[in-house]
Motif scaffolding. Structure first.
Motif, short mmCIF file in Angstrom:
data_model
loop_
_atom_site.label_atom_id
_atom_site.label_comp_id
_atom_site.label_asym_id
_atom_site.label_seq_id
_atom_site.Cartn_x
_atom_site.Cartn_y
_atom_site.Cartn_z
N SER A 91 60.66 -20.90 100.56
CA SER A 91 61.70 -21.85 100.24
C SER A 91 61.97 -21.86 98.74
N ARG A 92 63.16 -21.41 98.33
CA ARG A 92 63.53 -21.43 96.91
C ARG A 92 63.56 -22.87 96.40
N ALA A 93 63.86 -23.82 97.29
CA ALA A 93 63.96 -25.22 96.88
C ALA A 93 62.61 -25.77 96.41
N GLN A 94 61.52 -25.19 96.90
CA GLN A 94 60.19 -25.66 96.51
C GLN A 94 59.66 -24.96 95.25
N CYS A 95 60.43 -24.04 94.70
CA CYS A 95 60.00 -23.28 93.52
C CYS A 95 60.86 -23.68 92.33
N TYR A 96 60.23 -24.10 91.27
CA TYR A 96 60.98 -24.47 90.07
C TYR A 96 61.61 -23.23 89.45
N ALA A 97 62.92 -23.27 89.21
CA ALA A 97 63.66 -22.17 88.59
C ALA A 97 63.35 -20.83 89.26
N ALA A 98 63.41 -20.80 90.56
CA ALA A 98 63.06 -19.60 91.32
C ALA A 98 63.96 -18.41 90.97
N THR A 99 63.33 -17.27 90.76
CA THR A 99 64.06 -16.03 90.50
C THR A 99 63.91 -15.06 91.66
N GLY A 100 62.96 -15.32 92.54
CA GLY A 100 62.67 -14.39 93.63
C GLY A 100 61.53 -13.45 93.29
N TYR A 101 61.18 -13.37 92.01
CA TYR A 101 60.08 -12.50 91.57
C TYR A 101 58.81 -13.31 91.39
N PHE A 102 57.70 -12.75 91.86
CA PHE A 102 56.41 -13.43 91.77
C PHE A 102 55.33 -12.43 91.37
#
Length: 133
Positions: A30-41
């Motif tokens: 969930s992108r909503a649960q990630c602060y400033a999500a870029t998709g890269y981890f």
């Protein structure tokens, strides 16, 4: 990552693009649960299902080692000291080659730029880059 026409095999074990895996139907997040999500981890520290514990709270029990210092880090620090002191360049070359050989990369001439690049690639996401800068 390609530098001077040579693919660095460490890249695929360092960064993971979850957006592309979601698109391929191989995972969900969930992108909503990630602060400033870029998709890269950071793949190195990802809580992969294959390391999930079968006992206790699965969210808190992943089979992950805690790394205090890496042998490659000590090799590259010594190589840097030797190059900066302008002594022991054969030893510095051997240390740099040992780090690169671990992942099947060819030898490159030992210079400060080569050592800095190697530190950046080998120790990516391990929290040492801040101090290198």
């Amino acid at each position: 990552m390609v530098k001077n026409g040579v693919y660095d095999p460490r890249y695929k074990y360092t960064i993971i693009n979850l957006d592309s895996l979601v698109t391929a139907g191989q995972c969900t997040y969930s992108r909503a649960q990630c602060y400033a999500a870029t998709g890269y981890f950071s793949y190195k520290w990802a809580p992969l299902l294959q390391y999930t514990s079968t006992v206790g709270n699965q969210v808190l029990n992943f089979d992950q080692d805690i790394i205090e210092i890496r042998l490659a880090d000590t090799y590259l620090m010594e190589a840097e000291a030797l190059v900066m002191a302008n002594t022991g360049t054969d030893r510095a070359q051997a240390l740099l080659d040992a780090v690169r050989a671990r992942v099947g990369l060819p030898s490159v001439p030992v210079t400060m730029d080569a050592i800095k690049h190697e530190r950046r690639m080998e120790l990516a996401t391990e929290g040492v880059r801040y101090f290198d800068l």
